[in-house]
Design a protein around this motif. Structure first.
Motif, PDB file in Angstrom:
ATOM      1  N   GLU A  10       0.764  -1.253   0.072  1.00  0.00           N
ATOM      2  CA  GLU A  10       0.030   0.029   0.007  1.00  0.00           C
ATOM      3  C   GLU A  10       0.888   1.074   0.090  1.00  0.00           C
ATOM      4  OE1 GLU A  10      -3.389   1.993  -0.518  1.00  0.00           O
ATOM      5  OE2 GLU A  10      -3.106  -0.062  -0.395  1.00  0.00           O
ATOM      6  N   TRP A  37       1.789   0.796  -4.236  1.00  0.00           N
ATOM      7  CA  TRP A  37       0.714   1.618  -4.965  1.00  0.00           C
ATOM      8  C   TRP A  37       1.129   2.917  -5.308  1.00  0.00           C
ATOM      9  CZ3 TRP A  37      -2.845   2.703  -7.912  1.00  0.00           C
ATOM     10  CH2 TRP A  37      -3.377   3.882  -7.818  1.00  0.00           C
ATOM     11  N   ARG A  59       0.902   4.022  -9.465  1.00  0.00           N
ATOM     12  CA  ARG A  59      -0.130   5.306  -9.606  1.00  0.00           C
ATOM     13  C   ARG A  59       0.795   6.280 -10.359  1.00  0.00           C
ATOM     14  NH1 ARG A  59      -1.998   7.777  -4.279  1.00  0.00           N
ATOM     15  NH2 ARG A  59       0.060   8.279  -4.279  1.00  0.00           N
ATOM     16  N   SER A 100      -4.057   2.176 -12.769  1.00  0.00           N
ATOM     17  CA  SER A 100      -5.188   2.667 -12.057  1.00  0.00           C
ATOM     18  C   SER A 100      -5.522   1.487 -10.782  1.00  0.00           C
ATOM     19  CB  SER A 100      -6.540   2.483 -12.823  1.00  0.00           C
ATOM     20  OG  SER A 100      -6.731   1.206 -13.153  1.00  0.00           O
ATOM     21  N   ARG A 101      -6.127   2.383  -9.844  1.00  0.00           N
ATOM     22  CA  ARG A 101      -6.429   1.494  -8.561  1.00  0.00           C
ATOM     23  C   ARG A 101      -7.019   0.459  -8.699  1.00  0.00           C
ATOM     24  NH1 ARG A 101      -4.479   1.689  -3.053  1.00  0.00           N
ATOM     25  NH2 ARG A 101      -5.211  -0.217  -2.496  1.00  0.00           N
ATOM     26  N   PHE A 106      -4.794  -2.247  -9.889  1.00  0.00           N
ATOM     27  CA  PHE A 106      -3.885  -2.600  -8.834  1.00  0.00           C
ATOM     28  C   PHE A 106      -4.568  -3.717  -7.773  1.00  0.00           C
ATOM     29  CE2 PHE A 106      -2.332  -1.812  -4.347  1.00  0.00           C
ATOM     30  CZ  PHE A 106      -0.878  -2.193  -4.616  1.00  0.00           C
ATOM     31  N   ASP A 107      -5.787  -3.272  -7.522  1.00  0.00           N
ATOM     32  CA  ASP A 107      -6.425  -4.300  -6.802  1.00  0.00           C
ATOM     33  C   ASP A 107      -6.699  -5.599  -7.439  1.00  0.00           C
ATOM     34  OD1 ASP A 107      -6.473  -2.208  -4.679  1.00  0.00           O
ATOM     35  OD2 ASP A 107      -8.485  -1.588  -5.233  1.00  0.00           O
TER      36      ASP A 107
END
Length: 407
Positions: free
Chosen positions: A32, A36, A40, A45-46, A49-50
């Motif tokens: 995190e 991340w 970014r 994009s989030r 990533f997730d």
């Protein structure tokens, strides 16, 4: 006594569980707070990533891991170039690559010819790399790439490298080049049939079959062209060979090897170095630069190699890897002619033993190329130079007695 033993076992198990839980919590925070933000900044994009990293845990069975924040040389040596070079050229493996390569050379002749026309890399070399890396696409690639890359980004001795590779893998998903589920890798995080790291895929993967996607997992044309494109980018010289097996007179020190000690091949010949085949060096090579290679020092065969050999090392930095590829490629094209010089038995040494010896040599002014525990050419020739200065016959390869003597 039995009850005390049982209580201790429970306490140790509980302590281990807490430690593992704490490590996983550190890993989650690392993803995190470190990965991340980097992703970014690389336009990931989030959601991507997730999608890729959600639920990922550490795989502590991966070789070569260290405690986060520490540094050091792993003690175990899992590859032949760290201990017994002869094992790297096991005939059952080398012979299989050559035989299968010959069959596939016929099957994919038109594709290989088209690849060579575009990139200048001979089909035999491309086939040898394909065979070495993934058994011509037949080897199972078992690991989840994001689990491997995430673990190595957090716990390897080269975290910055794998942090960048993890971000590159996320970029692949972001750009629609692959999905997390299809990105299977080796334990080192290498992808597909050419075994590219994600950054290499982004730079070198080629859509050679024209379907709009560089598919190194399923497409043979894309795989072959991507390997050739990689080598061309790093300077493959069309029309030149990779090297020649030679005999080296005793009066020529093995400490003369290395890519920074090149001479015209004609000059090496004038010093008494001869091809083991008995043939002269090709006329078009004699005026070009060549380099002495003795990957096991005086304990193995010797070679005069061209700059193309060092291009092969861009694929894998091991001298033995590049030698395997060049030799297997020759056998694919010209038949099963084995090395003339034999590989002698060498002592099994830990990387930590070699690293300790390297540190001593460094302290005495020798350039060993870094105390990494690997016997690269700078370490080999430093050993030879130390032996000469101490009245010993140069062997240019680490041994148990040398590790003890160089203190």
């Amino acid at each position: 006594m039995i009850r005390i033993t049982a209580i201790l076992a429970v306490l140790l198990t509980t302590t281990g569980a807490f430690a593992q839980s704490g490590l996983q919590a550190q890993y989650a925070a690392f993803l995190e707070n470190t990965i991340w933000p980097a992703a970014r900044s690389a336009d990931v994009s989030r959601a991507t990533f997730d999608r890729a990293m959600s639920g990922k845990t550490l795989n502590t069975k991966i070789p070569g891991l260290v405690t986060p924040g520490s540094s050091g040389t792993p003690r175990k040596m899992g590859q032949a170039e760290f201990s017994a070079p002869a094992n790297y050229f096991n005939e059952s493996n080398l012979g299989s690559v050559a035989a299968t390569g010959r069959s596939l050379a016929r099957k994919h002749a038109s594709t290989l010819a088209a690849v060579e026309r575009r990139y200048g890399v001979p089909g035999r070399i491309v086939l040898a790399i394909w065979g070495r890396e993934s058994g011509f696409g037949r080897v199972n690639i078992p690991h989840d790439a994001f689990e491997v890359l995430g673990t190595k980004a957090f716990m390897s001795t080269r975290p910055e490298l794998f942090q960048a590779e993890l971000v590159a893998a996320l970029q692949m998903v972001e750009r629609g080049m692959a999905t997390p589920g299809t990105m299977r890798s080796s334990w080192a995080g290498a992808l597909g049939q050419p075994q590219f790291l994600p950054s290499s895929y982004l730079k070198h993967a080629v859509d050679f079959d024209g379907d709009g996607r560089a598919d190194i997992w399923n497409s043979v044309p894309d795989t072959l062209a991507s390997i050739a494109a990689y080598l061309k980018t790093f300077g493959w010289q069309s029309g030149r060979d990779w090297g020649f097996e030679v005999t080296v007179p005793e009066m020529i020190s093995c400490s003369m090897e290395g890519p920074d000690r090149g001479m015209k091949i004609a000059h090496w010949a004038d010093l008494g170095i001869k091809r083991v085949s008995g043939k002269p060096f090709p006329a078009d090579e004699r005026g070009r630069e060549g380099f002495l290679l003795m990957p096991a020092g005086r304990s193995g065969p010797a070679f005069i190699v061209t700059p193309n050999f060092y291009v092969l090392k861009e694929y894998n930095e091991s001298d033995l890897y590049a030698l395997f590829v060049g030799h297997a490629g020759d056998r694919i094209q010209w038949g099963d002619s084995r090395f003339s010089g034999g590989w002698k038995r060498t002592d099994p040494l830990l990387r930590s033993d070699i690293a300790a010896m390297q540190r001593v040599l460094e302290s005495r002014g020798y350039d060993v190329g870094g105390a990494d525990g690997l016997p690269g050419f700078k370490t080999r020739r430093s050993i030879g130079e130390w032996q000469l200065s101490n009245g010993r016959a140069p062997s240019c390869f680490p041994s148990s007695s040398l590790v003890s003597a160089i203190r």
